[in-house]
Design an enzyme around this catalytic site. Structure first.
Site, PDB file in Angstrom:
ATOM      1  N   GLU A   1     134.774  61.174 118.370  1.00 20.85           N
ATOM      2  CA  GLU A   1     133.549  60.619 119.120  1.00 20.85           C
ATOM      3  C   GLU A   1     133.896  59.157 119.733  1.00 20.85           C
ATOM      4  OE1 GLU A   1     130.888  60.084 115.400  1.00 20.85           O
ATOM      5  OE2 GLU A   1     129.620  61.382 116.797  1.00 20.85           O
TER       6      GLU A   1
ATOM      7  N   SER B   1     147.851  76.531 139.488  1.00 27.62           N
ATOM      8  CA  SER B   1     148.391  77.374 138.060  1.00 27.62           C
ATOM      9  C   SER B   1     148.337  78.610 138.283  1.00 27.62           C
ATOM     10  CB  SER B   1     148.061  76.580 136.841  1.00 27.62           C
ATOM     11  OG  SER B   1     148.707  75.306 136.743  1.00 27.62           O
TER      12      SER B   1
ATOM     13  N   TYR C   1     154.220  80.149 132.837  1.00 26.41           N
ATOM     14  CA  TYR C   1     154.269  79.255 131.603  1.00 26.41           C
ATOM     15  C   TYR C   1     154.427  80.004 130.399  1.00 26.41           C
ATOM     16  CZ  TYR C   1     152.048  75.910 134.545  1.00 26.41           C
ATOM     17  OH  TYR C   1     151.839  74.996 135.595  1.00 26.41           O
TER      18      TYR C   1
ATOM     19  N   ARG D   1     153.815  69.221 145.851  1.00 30.07           N
ATOM     20  CA  ARG D   1     154.724  70.065 146.278  1.00 30.07           C
ATOM     21  C   ARG D   1     154.301  71.160 147.238  1.00 30.07           C
ATOM     22  NH1 ARG D   1     153.577  73.133 141.651  1.00 30.07           N
ATOM     23  NH2 ARG D   1     152.679  74.833 143.020  1.00 30.07           N
TER      24      ARG D   1
ATOM     25  N   ASP E   1     154.471  74.671 148.900  1.00 33.12           N
ATOM     26  CA  ASP E   1     154.677  76.247 148.641  1.00 33.12           C
ATOM     27  C   ASP E   1     154.804  77.038 149.940  1.00 33.12           C
ATOM     28  OD1 ASP E   1     154.840  75.204 146.171  1.00 33.12           O
ATOM     29  OD2 ASP E   1     153.019  76.453 145.435  1.00 33.12           O
TER      30      ASP E   1
ATOM     31  N   GLU F   1     150.416  76.788 150.193  1.00 36.37           N
ATOM     32  CA  GLU F   1     149.465  75.910 149.841  1.00 36.37           C
ATOM     33  C   GLU F   1     150.235  74.475 149.414  1.00 36.37           C
ATOM     34  OE1 GLU F   1     148.179  78.285 146.437  1.00 36.37           O
ATOM     35  OE2 GLU F   1     148.900  76.442 145.221  1.00 36.37           O
TER      36      GLU F   1
ATOM     37  N   ASN G   1     150.222  71.197 146.384  1.00 33.54           N
ATOM     38  CA  ASN G   1     149.794  70.829 145.195  1.00 33.54           C
ATOM     39  C   ASN G   1     150.023  69.251 145.339  1.00 33.54           C
ATOM     40  OD1 ASN G   1     149.658  70.182 142.207  1.00 33.54           O
ATOM     41  ND2 ASN G   1     149.995  72.353 141.965  1.00 33.54           N
TER      42      ASN G   1
ATOM     43  N   GLY H   1     152.956  70.135 138.502  1.00 33.01           N
ATOM     44  CA  GLY H   1     153.339  69.922 137.271  1.00 33.01           C
ATOM     45  C   GLY H   1     154.437  69.444 136.828  1.00 33.01           C
TER      46      GLY H   1
END
Length: 391
Positions: free
Chosen positions: A97, A223, A295, A333, A335, A348, A350, A354
């Site tokens: 909590e 991802s 992954y 990164r 791509d 794309e 990022n 990661g």
């Protein structure tokens, strides 16, 4: 590759001055509300293992799947994939909590407060810089960056605009097109277009014009979440439903035949530079680099990619151009696809790639002469060199 684009250190920046006088305190924020919660948690574990404890004080803060900011154990071993099971913030939270609050007040300079029901609020002290290891919406998309700007706390990575544009695949492509950079054919399906049954035939016809196969993607997810390769019109509706589980806005991209490459960009003192590139090597039994292939199973990246010197140089230059076009900061990164005719097409970007043990970004920089601990150090120092606000 590099450009002369970095700003000088603000002479009177209190955060930089304070952090220079003592060991800087770094809040590592991870988890989050997106479907990439587990990936972010894995990333945080990797960073906690590698960060130089002699140089930095570390305060791990996890954001649970329902949005609570929690103090967490500094135990990276509990933040890894175990027997195929993905980790979560709840597994490492110190309390079910308790909540960490960052006052939206630049005068406080990162004075964190911890509260629990029935207890007196506890001051956790200042943090000098935040490392927001968040992937996907409600973290990587400019939302947390906006909170940190309002709070006056320096942070690693791109600002609000670049983070938001980089997260939204539609606007990434639109902006890159405006800068004359190459992107592949695509169409966007907005929620109202697909929600109304009468609109769907026109949407299907528009998608068919791209030619099959196409890739149906959530417009604002990463991802490889929710992505389906569609080889036949009969598969389209199911793919749309899967993608809409992650985002009501979709982007549909024409399937490009080419090599899938990645290139890291890192901000140095003299501006951004590109790493040696990597090539995605999809494991046997996978049509593309989806979440499981990335992954869980056997897919990998080859570093450095088997490219000619000219191809490597052109890809590195393109990666820095993309970084600059979107006004990125810190890291990214990029791509791309290398087509049979030798041209590159941007897929794309990022803005918070990661940092897991198998992630391409840190491995590309390792191969480029920047080991993991130095990479983290450079990112933190780049954040401390910048002030918040307009820059």
């Amino acid at each position: 590759m590099s450009t002369e684009s970095s700003s000088p250190v603000p002479a009177a920046d209190p955060a930089f001055a304070a952090a220079s006088a003592r060991k800087p305190r770094v809040a590592i924020v991870f988890g989050g509300r997106s479907s990439e919660h587990a990936v972010s948690t894995i990333t945080a574990g990797s960073v906690l293992r590698a960060i130089d404890r002699e140089a930095y004080q570390v305060l791990p803060i996890g954001i649970t799947a329902d949005g609570r900011w929690a103090l967490t154990a500094d135990e990276p071993a509990r933040m890894a994939i175990t027997d195929g099971r993905l980790p979560s913030v709840d597994q490492v939270a110190e309390s079910a909590e308790g909540q960490v609050t960052l006052p939206v007040n630049p005068v406080s300079r990162g004075e964190l407060v911890y509260t629990e029901p029935g207890a007196v609020p506890k001051a956790l002290g200042e943090v000098d810089v935040v490392l927001p290891l968040l992937h996907g919406p409600w973290g990587e998309d400019g939302t947390v960056q906006g909170l940190l700007e309002l709070s006056g706390v320096p942070y690693v990575g791109s600002g609000v605009l670049a983070s938001a544009v980089g997260m939204d695949k539609e606007y990434t492509k639109r902006l890159l097109q405006a800068f004359g950079l190459p992107v592949g054919p695509y169409t966007v399906v907005r929620p109202r277009e697909w929600d109304v049954e009468a609109n769907r035939p026109a949407v299907r016809a528009r998608i068919a014009e791209l030619g099959f196969p196409v890739f149906v993607k959530p417009a604002r997810a990463g991802s490889s979440m929710g992505i389906t390769k569609v080889s036949d019109p009969e598969q389209l509706d199911a793919a749309m439903a899967e993608a809409r589980r992650h985002d009501p806005k979709l982007i549909i991209e024409a399937g490009l035949v080419g090599r899938e490459l990645e290139c890291g960009v890192l901000e140095f003192e003299d501006g951004p530079r590109a790493s040696l590139p990597a090539e995605v090597m999809v494991g046997e039994g996978y049509d593309f680099y989806d979440f499981e292939a990335k992954y869980i199973d056997s897919s990998d990246v080859q570093i450095p990619a088997a490219l000619t010197e000219d191809e490597t140089a052109r890809l590195q230059a393109l990666a820095v151009e993309v970084f600059e076009a979107l006004s990125c900061e810190g890291l990214a990164r990029v791509d791309v696809f290398l087509l049979a005719d030798g041209t590159f097409v941007v897929n794309e970007i990022n803005t918070m790639p990661g940092f897991t043990p198998i992630s391409a970004y840190p491995r590309m920089w390792e191969a480029s002469g920047v080991p993991y601990p130095e990479l983290i150090d450079r990112l933190i120092k780049a954040a401390l060199r910048r002030s918040t606000g307009l820059r």
